[in-house]
Design a protein around this motif. Structure first.
Motif, short mmCIF file in Angstrom:
data_model
loop_
_atom_site.label_atom_id
_atom_site.label_comp_id
_atom_site.label_asym_id
_atom_site.label_seq_id
_atom_site.Cartn_x
_atom_site.Cartn_y
_atom_site.Cartn_z
N ARG B 86 2.18 10.04 -0.69
CA ARG B 86 3.45 10.34 -0.03
C ARG B 86 3.16 11.15 1.22
O ARG B 86 2.33 12.06 1.20
N THR B 126 7.53 5.49 2.62
CA THR B 126 8.11 4.77 1.48
C THR B 126 7.05 3.96 0.73
O THR B 126 7.22 3.66 -0.44
N GLY B 139 7.57 3.64 6.30
CA GLY B 139 8.43 4.79 6.09
C GLY B 139 9.66 4.71 6.97
O GLY B 139 9.90 3.71 7.64
#
Lengths: 188, 208
Positions: B86, B126, B139
């Protein structure tokens, strides 16, 4: 050569301000049109600053001019074209003065609205006239553009009017002396 | 096209001398030298000193180049599985700089980033996919309140001076291009190109 205006002649100060402003207005108008069409680059970005500097100098000059005309009133127009045309010429002059004040002020405000400073002579940063706002920026810059074009049109009419008169009006603004053929100004 | 070398921010210049590490292949090598017990998601936070974002846009035949400070970076890296990675980065748009003052003010002004109302630029990943020696990070990026999807090229490096195999202090580089009109940041479009190439360099340190 008298500095002050007389009842029949323009003094040197009024004539100097008039012609310097004429050169400045035409110069910065041409510059404004050029920079709108220019491919921008780091080598010509200074032209934007020059346009702003000339505009602010012209704003100061027109305020100085009004102050000077208050202190030393200008002679009345020469009476050769009748009251109607004289009235029209007087109104055109006041519109020109209004535009000479409004256009740089609106440009200054428009620049502030974009968030970009107005810097005079590359040294002095003027305070923003309005807060930064996209809507105000677009509106003010468009208004600045269209009023400048309107003033150029009015300047063209002003020049045509001066050239068309055979009463010595142009000669008086160049040399200061009244025309020998028509020495009597009209009453205001 | 990347900025000319003499125009790159310091972080970009030092990056060239940093040891490249891969998100996919190289991370595996890194973890091989690390303790097996640590091959789990690891959390990293930003070291602001060496972190910045370089950007570049066309300006006629020239370029506008500058930097935007990274105000926050929060990364979770799983060296065994990219899917668990992430990335969240926040940029301080209000402190953006450019190679000449006119451009910096225009950039921060209401016609472009409008930093008075939107002081931050945010990126949140994402998904992460391997790509060659690096990775692609999908993302969402939020600029002046408008969020759009973006894919960034990512590479991970070990910071200079760190021990071989150490994962404590890393440097992540994210590169991508945004079309500024998609974010209503299209002011000065007659002067400045629509594509803005961004190059994020973030020094990160493993959290606690």
């Amino acid at each position: 050569m008298p500095l002050r205006n007389g009842p029949r002649e323009f003094g040197a100060i009024s004539r100097a301000i008039h012609w310097l402003m004429a050169v400045g207005i035409l110069g910065t108008s041409v510059l404004g049109i050029v920079i709108l069409r220019l491919t921008p680059s780091l080598s010509n970005i200074w032209l934007y600053g020059l346009h702003k500097t000339i505009g602010i100098v012209l704003l100061a000059a027109v305020l100085l001019r009004l102050l000077w005309h208050w202190a030393s009133p200008t002679p009345a127009p020469l009476d050769s074209h009748g009251a109607g045309r004289a009235r029209l010429a007087r109104r055109a002059h006041w519109v020109l003065y209004a535009l000479m004040i409004a256009i740089p002020l609106i440009g200054w405000a428009g620049s502030a609205a974009t968030g970009i400073d107005v810097i005079v002579f590359g040294r002095w940063t003027l305070p923003p006239l309005v807060p930064a706002s996209a809507t105000a920026a677009k509106g003010l810059m468009a208004l600045h553009h269209w009023l400048a074009l309107a003033m150029l049109g009015l300047v063209a009419v002003h020049v045509a009017g001066a050239l068309s008169r055979r009463d010595g009006t142009l000669r008086r603004m160049i040399l200061g002396r009244p025309s020998p053929e028509n020495p009597n100004p009209t009453s205001r | 096209m990347p900025p000319a070398p003499h125009q790159r921010p310091r972080a970009l210049r030092t990056l060239a001398s940093a040891l490249p590490i891969v998100l996919a292949a190289t991370l595996a090598a890194l973890t091989a030298t690390a303790e097996p017990a640590r091959a789990i998601p690891r959390h990293y936070l930003l070291e602001t000193a060496g972190s910045s974002v370089g950007y570049e846009a066309d300006f006629g035949k020239d370029k506008i180049v500058g930097t935007i400070p990274v105000s926050m970076a929060n990364l979770t890296l799983d060296f065994a599985s990219l899917a668990n990675c992430r990335v969240q980065v926040v940029l301080d748009a209000a402190a953006a700089t450019a190679n000449f003052p006119f451009a910096a003010q225009a950039l921060r002004g209401p016609l472009v980033l409008d930093t008075a109302r939107h002081p931050d630029i945010r990126f949140v990943s994402t998904a992460v996919h391997p790509k060659g020696d690096g990775a692609l990070i999908d993302g969402n990026i939020t600029i002046r309140g408008v969020t759009r999807p973006i894919t960034l090229d990512a590479a991970l490096y070990r910071q200079r001076g760190t021990a071989k195999g150490s994962l404590d202090r890393l440097q992540i580089r994210l590169k991508g291009t945004i079309q500024r009109d998609a974010f209503n940041a299209d002011g000065w479009s007659s002067m400045v190109g629509n594509d803005v190439r961004i190059d994020i360099i973030a020094d990160i340190r493993e959290q606690g």
